[in-house]
Design an enzyme around this catalytic site. Structure first.
Site, PDB file in Angstrom:
ATOM      1  N   GLU A  10       0.973  -0.957   0.123  1.00 43.31           N
ATOM      2  CA  GLU A  10       0.253  -0.163  -0.228  1.00 43.31           C
ATOM      3  C   GLU A  10       0.819   1.727   0.211  1.00 43.31           C
ATOM      4  O   GLU A  10       0.023   2.604   0.587  1.00 43.31           O
ATOM      5  CB  GLU A  10      -1.276  -0.556   1.146  1.00 43.31           C
ATOM      6  CG  GLU A  10      -2.072  -1.285   1.602  1.00 43.31           C
ATOM      7  CD  GLU A  10      -2.903  -1.261   0.404  1.00 43.31           C
ATOM      8  OE1 GLU A  10      -2.989  -0.313  -0.660  1.00 43.31           O
ATOM      9  OE2 GLU A  10      -3.466  -2.352   0.739  1.00 43.31           O
ATOM     10  N   HIS A  67      -2.374   2.688   8.251  1.00 37.63           N
ATOM     11  CA  HIS A  67      -4.142   1.208   7.409  1.00 37.63           C
ATOM     12  C   HIS A  67      -3.894   0.217   8.288  1.00 37.63           C
ATOM     13  O   HIS A  67      -2.884  -0.721   9.268  1.00 37.63           O
ATOM     14  CB  HIS A  67      -2.950   1.255   5.910  1.00 37.63           C
ATOM     15  CG  HIS A  67      -4.196  -0.174   5.568  1.00 37.63           C
ATOM     16  ND1 HIS A  67      -5.436   0.047   5.630  1.00 37.63           N
ATOM     17  CD2 HIS A  67      -3.866  -1.377   5.081  1.00 37.63           C
ATOM     18  CE1 HIS A  67      -5.747  -0.932   5.221  1.00 37.63           C
ATOM     19  NE2 HIS A  67      -5.025  -2.174   4.863  1.00 37.63           N
ATOM     20  N   HIS A  83      -6.965  -3.359   9.861  1.00 38.65           N
ATOM     21  CA  HIS A  83      -8.166  -4.082   9.461  1.00 38.65           C
ATOM     22  C   HIS A  83      -9.406  -4.402  10.812  1.00 38.65           C
ATOM     23  O   HIS A  83      -9.650  -5.229  11.837  1.00 38.65           O
ATOM     24  CB  HIS A  83      -7.911  -4.954   8.821  1.00 38.65           C
ATOM     25  CG  HIS A  83      -7.027  -5.471   7.572  1.00 38.65           C
ATOM     26  ND1 HIS A  83      -6.245  -6.293   7.410  1.00 38.65           N
ATOM     27  CD2 HIS A  83      -6.677  -4.380   6.421  1.00 38.65           C
ATOM     28  CE1 HIS A  83      -5.730  -6.340   6.205  1.00 38.65           C
ATOM     29  NE2 HIS A  83      -6.468  -4.865   5.890  1.00 38.65           N
ATOM     30  N   GLU A  86     -18.484  12.021  22.122  1.00 41.80           N
ATOM     31  CA  GLU A  86     -16.532  12.611  21.707  1.00 41.80           C
ATOM     32  C   GLU A  86     -16.454  12.553  20.427  1.00 41.80           C
ATOM     33  O   GLU A  86     -15.251  12.858  19.546  1.00 41.80           O
ATOM     34  CB  GLU A  86     -15.405  11.906  22.507  1.00 41.80           C
ATOM     35  CG  GLU A  86     -15.753  10.546  22.047  1.00 41.80           C
ATOM     36  CD  GLU A  86     -14.097   9.631  22.620  1.00 41.80           C
ATOM     37  OE1 GLU A  86     -13.971   8.400  22.611  1.00 41.80           O
ATOM     38  OE2 GLU A  86     -13.532  10.581  22.773  1.00 41.80           O
ATOM     39  N   HIS A 108     -12.939  -4.062   3.777  1.00 45.71           N
ATOM     40  CA  HIS A 108     -11.454  -3.937   3.628  1.00 45.71           C
ATOM     41  C   HIS A 108     -10.741  -3.247   4.940  1.00 45.71           C
ATOM     42  O   HIS A 108     -10.495  -3.884   5.557  1.00 45.71           O
ATOM     43  CB  HIS A 108     -10.373  -4.044   2.616  1.00 45.71           C
ATOM     44  CG  HIS A 108      -9.221  -4.034   2.480  1.00 45.71           C
ATOM     45  ND1 HIS A 108      -8.579  -3.737   1.742  1.00 45.71           N
ATOM     46  CD2 HIS A 108      -8.266  -3.464   3.483  1.00 45.71           C
ATOM     47  CE1 HIS A 108      -7.050  -3.954   1.587  1.00 45.71           C
ATOM     48  NE2 HIS A 108      -7.063  -4.158   3.073  1.00 45.71           N
TER      49      HIS A 108
HETATM   50  P1  13P Z   1       1.326  -5.840   3.000  1.00 43.86           P
HETATM   51  O1  13P Z   1       1.592  -7.375   3.974  1.00 43.86           O
HETATM   52  O2  13P Z   1       1.645  -5.524   2.407  1.00 43.86           O
HETATM   53  O3  13P Z   1       1.852  -4.247   4.087  1.00 43.86           O
HETATM   54  O4  13P Z   1      -0.189  -5.320   2.881  1.00 43.86           O
HETATM   55  C1  13P Z   1      -0.978  -6.173   4.076  1.00 43.86           C
HETATM   56  C2  13P Z   1      -2.343  -5.120   4.101  1.00 43.86           C
HETATM   57  O5  13P Z   1      -3.096  -5.002   4.829  1.00 43.86           O
HETATM   58  C3  13P Z   1      -2.727  -4.599   2.524  1.00 43.86           C
HETATM   59  O6  13P Z   1      -4.057  -3.813   1.986  1.00 43.86           O
HETATM   60 ZN    ZN Z   2      -5.797  -4.198   4.194  1.00 44.62          ZN
END
Ligand code: 13P
Ligand code: ZN
Length: 275
Positions: A115, A139, A141, A169, A210
């Site tokens: 990413e 980023h 998940h 908040e 995602h």
């Molecule tokens: P990477 O291991 O390449 O960082 O990818 C993980 C991920 O969350 C892709 O969206």
């Molecule tokens: Zn991801």
């Protein structure tokens, strides 16, 4: 100074470990980047050994010559504190902002996160939008926000309003709201363009089915932002699991009163009347 003794590197590692402990980083899920300050680069210069130039896969001319700490592709957040030299790297960008080279880390090979285009395009947008203050792009998940992308309309308005309603908040922590990216193939330039476009307005972008991107000035603020949004999503998941409707909630006028007292601007587009 050694890279691993530098405070900014310790902060990066702690944040990655905090994310792992939250359960937001199954396997290699998620990635983290930090735009390193010039004096911080100098403080670890003795350990920087530049490798080969490689294409970023996007063009970020305003970041030319900058250095970043960034997690490796396929590397596990769980391992960041256990084997740091293997899990992340320091990269330098070239004078055009089109190529990078690894200067430290990834000792067992590999490359920065897949990413990287999204991270760097977000950094470039935020450099301008925040007058250089924002340095962290994260980023993750988190399960609850991902779950909501199956049941809420994929609009900035629906997500912002529902998340704001779940905790008083929230409008204070993310007054600009959150943006939503529809499902797209991850890891490339297209999703990077879509995300960075939203980052012109927001500090949070949700990737349908995602995960989430957050931007902030430092590790605490950026982690705290991700944590606040995900906590709010968790409350909404609980509410929806109990009942399809709410008996009461925070009203548009109450948000306006909150905005006044807390000195934040809440865009009227999120304070619509519901039927
Ligand atoms: P990477 O291991 O390449 O960082 O990818 C993980 C991920 O969350 C892709 O969206
Ligand atoms: Zn991801």
């Amino acid at each position: 100074m050694k890279v691993l003794d530098a405070e900014f590197v310790k902060g990066f590692m702690r944040m990655a470990d905090d994310g792992w402990r939250q359960g937001w980083h199954e396997r290699n899920g998620g990635n983290l980047s930090y735009r390193i300050k010039p004096e911080e680069v100098e403080s670890v210069r003795e350990e920087l050994i530049p490798g080969e130039w490689k294409p970023i896969g996007a063009s970020v001319p305003k970041l030319a010559g900058e250095y970043f700490l960034v997690t490796g592709s396929g590397k596990y957040f769980r391992n960041v504190t256990i084997k740091p030299e293997d899990s992340f790297c320091i990269i330098e960008l070239d004078g055009m902002g089109e190529n990078y080279r690894v200067c430290w880390g990834l000792v067992n090979g590999g490359r920065p996160t897949s990413e990287l285009p999204s991270h760097l395009m977000n950094h470039e947008v935020k450099l301008l939008a925040s007058n250089g203050k924002h340095r962290v792009i994260y980023h993750a998940h988190p399960a609850n926000i991902i779950a909501l992308t199956f049941v809420l309309p994929l609009t900035d308005e629906a997500f912002t309003r529902e998340l704001w309603e779940m905790a008083t908040e929230c409008p204070v922590v993310f007054p600009a709201g959150v943006g939503v990216v529809p499902w797209m193939v991850p890891g490339g330039r297209d999703i990077a363009v879509a995300t960075s476009e939203l980052m012109k307005q927001y500090d949070v972008a949700i990737w349908a089915h995602h995960g989430m991107f957050a931007s902030g000035e430092d590790f605490d603020l950026t982690f705290g932002l991700m944590h606040t949004v995900e906590k709010s999503a968790e409350i909404l998941v609980k509410v929806r699991s109990m009942s399809p409707t709410k008996l009461q909630t925070i009203t548009p006028d109450e948000f306006r009163r909150l905005a006044k007292d807390f000195g934040v601007d809440l865009p009227e587009k999120f304070l619509f009347e519901k039927d």
